[in-house]
Design a protein around this motif. Structure first.
Motif, PDB file in Angstrom:
ATOM      1  N   LYS A  19      -0.372   6.622  -3.718  1.00  0.00           N
ATOM      2  CA  LYS A  19      -1.569   7.355  -3.307  1.00  0.00           C
ATOM      3  C   LYS A  19      -2.750   6.418  -3.074  1.00  0.00           C
ATOM      4  O   LYS A  19      -3.888   6.707  -3.453  1.00  0.00           O
ATOM      5  N   SER A  20      -2.496   5.279  -2.428  1.00  0.00           N
ATOM      6  CA  SER A  20      -3.550   4.313  -2.152  1.00  0.00           C
ATOM      7  C   SER A  20      -3.484   3.866  -0.701  1.00  0.00           C
ATOM      8  O   SER A  20      -2.469   4.037  -0.028  1.00  0.00           O
ATOM      9  N   ARG A  21      -4.570   3.280  -0.246  1.00  0.00           N
ATOM     10  CA  ARG A  21      -4.640   2.674   1.076  1.00  0.00           C
ATOM     11  C   ARG A  21      -5.183   1.267   0.919  1.00  0.00           C
ATOM     12  O   ARG A  21      -6.151   1.046   0.192  1.00  0.00           O
ATOM     13  N   ILE A  22      -4.553   0.331   1.611  1.00  0.00           N
ATOM     14  CA  ILE A  22      -5.039  -1.040   1.590  1.00  0.00           C
ATOM     15  C   ILE A  22      -6.067  -1.200   2.702  1.00  0.00           C
ATOM     16  O   ILE A  22      -5.934  -0.610   3.784  1.00  0.00           O
ATOM     17  N   ASP A  23      -7.109  -1.980   2.443  1.00  0.00           N
ATOM     18  CA  ASP A  23      -8.143  -2.156   3.462  1.00  0.00           C
ATOM     19  C   ASP A  23      -7.565  -2.768   4.734  1.00  0.00           C
ATOM     20  O   ASP A  23      -7.833  -2.291   5.835  1.00  0.00           O
ATOM     21  N   PHE A  24      -6.767  -3.829   4.569  1.00  0.00           N
ATOM     22  CA  PHE A  24      -6.150  -4.467   5.736  1.00  0.00           C
ATOM     23  C   PHE A  24      -4.733  -4.908   5.394  1.00  0.00           C
ATOM     24  O   PHE A  24      -4.506  -5.494   4.325  1.00  0.00           O
ATOM     25  N   LEU A  25      -3.813  -4.621   6.294  1.00  0.00           N
ATOM     26  CA  LEU A  25      -2.451  -5.136   6.197  1.00  0.00           C
ATOM     27  C   LEU A  25      -2.247  -6.095   7.361  1.00  0.00           C
ATOM     28  O   LEU A  25      -2.337  -5.711   8.526  1.00  0.00           O
ATOM     29  N   LEU A  26      -2.004  -7.357   7.033  1.00  0.00           N
ATOM     30  CA  LEU A  26      -1.815  -8.390   8.038  1.00  0.00           C
ATOM     31  C   LEU A  26      -0.329  -8.706   8.166  1.00  0.00           C
ATOM     32  O   LEU A  26       0.389  -8.779   7.159  1.00  0.00           O
ATOM     33  N   SER A  27       0.131  -8.899   9.385  1.00  0.00           N
ATOM     34  CA  SER A  27       1.540  -9.215   9.591  1.00  0.00           C
ATOM     35  C   SER A  27       1.705 -10.243  10.694  1.00  0.00           C
ATOM     36  O   SER A  27       0.888 -10.339  11.617  1.00  0.00           O
ATOM     37  N   GLN A  28       2.785 -11.009  10.581  1.00  0.00           N
ATOM     38  CA  GLN A  28       3.116 -12.049  11.540  1.00  0.00           C
ATOM     39  C   GLN A  28       4.595 -12.379  11.361  1.00  0.00           C
ATOM     40  O   GLN A  28       5.056 -12.579  10.235  1.00  0.00           O
ATOM     41  N   PRO A  29       5.374 -12.420  12.462  1.00  0.00           N
ATOM     42  CA  PRO A  29       6.786 -12.786  12.340  1.00  0.00           C
ATOM     43  C   PRO A  29       6.965 -14.109  11.602  1.00  0.00           C
ATOM     44  O   PRO A  29       6.255 -15.088  11.864  1.00  0.00           O
ATOM     45  N   GLY A  30       7.890 -14.107  10.659  1.00  0.00           N
ATOM     46  CA  GLY A  30       8.171 -15.313   9.896  1.00  0.00           C
ATOM     47  C   GLY A  30       7.337 -15.479   8.641  1.00  0.00           C
ATOM     48  O   GLY A  30       7.571 -16.416   7.863  1.00  0.00           O
ATOM     49  N   LEU A  31       6.352 -14.577   8.437  1.00  0.00           N
ATOM     50  CA  LEU A  31       5.497 -14.661   7.254  1.00  0.00           C
ATOM     51  C   LEU A  31       5.594 -13.371   6.445  1.00  0.00           C
ATOM     52  O   LEU A  31       5.835 -12.295   7.020  1.00  0.00           O
ATOM     53  N   PRO A  32       5.403 -13.439   5.138  1.00  0.00           N
ATOM     54  CA  PRO A  32       5.369 -12.206   4.348  1.00  0.00           C
ATOM     55  C   PRO A  32       4.140 -11.392   4.724  1.00  0.00           C
ATOM     56  O   PRO A  32       3.091 -11.948   5.072  1.00  0.00           O
ATOM     57  N   ASP A  33       4.268 -10.076   4.706  1.00  0.00           N
ATOM     58  CA  ASP A  33       3.097  -9.234   4.942  1.00  0.00           C
ATOM     59  C   ASP A  33       2.009  -9.590   3.929  1.00  0.00           C
ATOM     60  O   ASP A  33       2.296  -9.932   2.775  1.00  0.00           O
ATOM     61  N   CYS A  34       0.767  -9.488   4.367  1.00  0.00           N
ATOM     62  CA  CYS A  34      -0.363  -9.836   3.511  1.00  0.00           C
ATOM     63  C   CYS A  34      -1.257  -8.616   3.322  1.00  0.00           C
ATOM     64  O   CYS A  34      -1.808  -8.077   4.288  1.00  0.00           O
ATOM     65  N   TYR A  35      -1.397  -8.181   2.075  1.00  0.00           N
ATOM     66  CA  TYR A  35      -2.220  -7.024   1.725  1.00  0.00           C
ATOM     67  C   TYR A  35      -3.598  -7.527   1.271  1.00  0.00           C
ATOM     68  O   TYR A  35      -3.696  -8.304   0.316  1.00  0.00           O
ATOM     69  N   VAL A  36      -4.644  -7.086   1.970  1.00  0.00           N
ATOM     70  CA  VAL A  36      -6.001  -7.577   1.703  1.00  0.00           C
ATOM     71  C   VAL A  36      -6.888  -6.425   1.251  1.00  0.00           C
ATOM     72  O   VAL A  36      -7.140  -5.476   2.010  1.00  0.00           O
ATOM     73  N   GLU A  37      -7.357  -6.497   0.026  1.00  0.00           N
ATOM     74  CA  GLU A  37      -8.317  -5.541  -0.513  1.00  0.00           C
ATOM     75  C   GLU A  37      -9.697  -6.181  -0.487  1.00  0.00           C
ATOM     76  O   GLU A  37      -9.856  -7.346  -0.876  1.00  0.00           O
ATOM     77  N   VAL A  38     -10.714  -5.439  -0.028  1.00  0.00           N
ATOM     78  CA  VAL A  38     -12.065  -5.988   0.133  1.00  0.00           C
ATOM     79  C   VAL A  38     -13.020  -5.327  -0.861  1.00  0.00           C
ATOM     80  O   VAL A  38     -13.002  -4.106  -1.035  1.00  0.00           O
ATOM     81  N   LYS A  39     -13.842  -6.147  -1.504  1.00  0.00           N
ATOM     82  CA  LYS A  39     -14.877  -5.640  -2.392  1.00  0.00           C
ATOM     83  C   LYS A  39     -16.236  -6.192  -1.973  1.00  0.00           C
ATOM     84  O   LYS A  39     -16.375  -7.389  -1.679  1.00  0.00           O
ATOM     85  N   SER A  40     -17.224  -5.335  -1.938  1.00  0.00           N
ATOM     86  CA  SER A  40     -18.590  -5.739  -1.616  1.00  0.00           C
ATOM     87  C   SER A  40     -19.284  -6.205  -2.885  1.00  0.00           C
ATOM     88  O   SER A  40     -19.297  -5.495  -3.901  1.00  0.00           O
ATOM     89  N   VAL A  41     -19.867  -7.396  -2.841  1.00  0.00           N
ATOM     90  CA  VAL A  41     -20.523  -7.985  -4.013  1.00  0.00           C
ATOM     91  C   VAL A  41     -22.031  -8.056  -3.759  1.00  0.00           C
ATOM     92  O   VAL A  41     -22.462  -8.673  -2.779  1.00  0.00           O
ATOM     93  N   THR A  42     -22.800  -7.442  -4.639  1.00  0.00           N
ATOM     94  CA  THR A  42     -24.262  -7.460  -4.483  1.00  0.00           C
ATOM     95  C   THR A  42     -24.986  -7.892  -5.751  1.00  0.00           C
ATOM     96  O   THR A  42     -26.174  -8.191  -5.708  1.00  0.00           O
ATOM     97  N   LEU A  43     -24.286  -7.939  -6.882  1.00  0.00           N
ATOM     98  CA  LEU A  43     -24.934  -8.234  -8.158  1.00  0.00           C
ATOM     99  C   LEU A  43     -25.183  -9.725  -8.336  1.00  0.00           C
ATOM    100  O   LEU A  43     -24.295 -10.542  -8.101  1.00  0.00           O
ATOM    101  N   SER A  44     -26.401 -10.065  -8.774  1.00  0.00           N
ATOM    102  CA  SER A  44     -26.722 -11.438  -9.160  1.00  0.00           C
ATOM    103  C   SER A  44     -27.732 -11.382 -10.297  1.00  0.00           C
ATOM    104  O   SER A  44     -28.895 -11.021 -10.090  1.00  0.00           O
TER     105      SER A  44
END
Length: 233
Positions: free
Chosen positions: A116-141
């Motif tokens: 029950k989840s969605r990945i922000d970006f799924l990257l794919s390329q023949p010959g490479l493992p699929d790459c799951y990219v989750e993105v977080k916005s950082v604003t705290l300092s």
């Protein structure tokens, strides 16, 4: 990523109910803007702060302004809209401008995965493992030059880390990409004191092979642009 409509400078009166912000325009009018940020926005929602609003004339939208930026001490602009990182990164990923991910030609957004989840970006390329990219916005300092995440307890964020670890164990590649939406930081750390459970989840994810990328941004009242990688502690 350029803002499609010129932003208006305003003064923050108050933020409330997480997604609403009352603001005063230069002509004295008070308006309510949508705040697309579910986090605590620690240090970014002080009454009297200078903010930048994006007007719209969409009849389907109840609120005619969206809160996009806030000025902090020294005039640094901070992006408060958590939808901006995905929009900016989609363009950068498709142009293969993120060096550690540039080998992937196909970029798909909001792909269902895990439970029950969605990945922000799924990257794919023949010959490479699929790459799951989750993105977080950082604003705290809280310390000069140091960006931190999260700014509040986030069970959802810990769940995302668990999902990424699951993908690694299945033989895929997984990346947590922290996009720092402020230009006054050159270091990054997990805010373990704010959410110890998230810190523990990160340690488990890293042990499973989840990678971490931290990238800064260049922000003006016209655009948010992907900038340089920064050091993670």
């Amino acid at each position: 990523m350029r803002f499609p409509t010129p932003l208006l400078r305003a003064r923050l009166i108050r933020r409330y109910k997480r997604f609403l912000a009352d603001c005063e325009l230069p002509d004295g009018r008070e308006v309510t803007a949508h705040c697309a940020n579910p986090g605590s926005m620690m240090g970014l929602a002080e009454p009297g702060s200078i903010v930048w609003l994006e007007p719209n004339d969409d009849p389907k939208k109840k609120l005619k302004y969206g809160w996009r930026l806030v000025e902090v001490c020294g005039g640094t602009l901070v992006g408060v809209d958590t939808s901006v990182p995905n929009r900016a990164l989609k363009t950068a990923l498709e142009a293969r401008q993120i060096a550690p991910l540039a080998a992937y030609e196909t970029v798909r957004a909001e792909v269902k995965y895990a439970e029950k989840s969605r990945i922000d970006f799924l990257l794919s390329q023949p010959g490479l493992p699929d790459c799951y990219v989750e993105v977080k916005s950082v604003t705290l300092s809280r310390t000069a030059g140091l960006a931190e995440f999260p700014d509040s307890v986030t069970a959802r964020g810990a769940k995302h880390l668990g999902n990424l670890a699951q993908m690694c164990r299945a033989g895929h590649r997984a990346v947590l990409l922290y996009l720092v939406q402020r230009g006054d930081c050159d270091r990054f750390a997990i805010a373990r004191d704010i959410d110890p459970a998230y810190g523990a989840a990160w340690d488990e994810a890293a042990a499973a092979g989840v990678e971490r990328l931290v990238i800064s941004t260049s922000i003006t009242s016209e655009a948010v642009e992907i900038a340089q990688p920064i050091v993670a502690q």
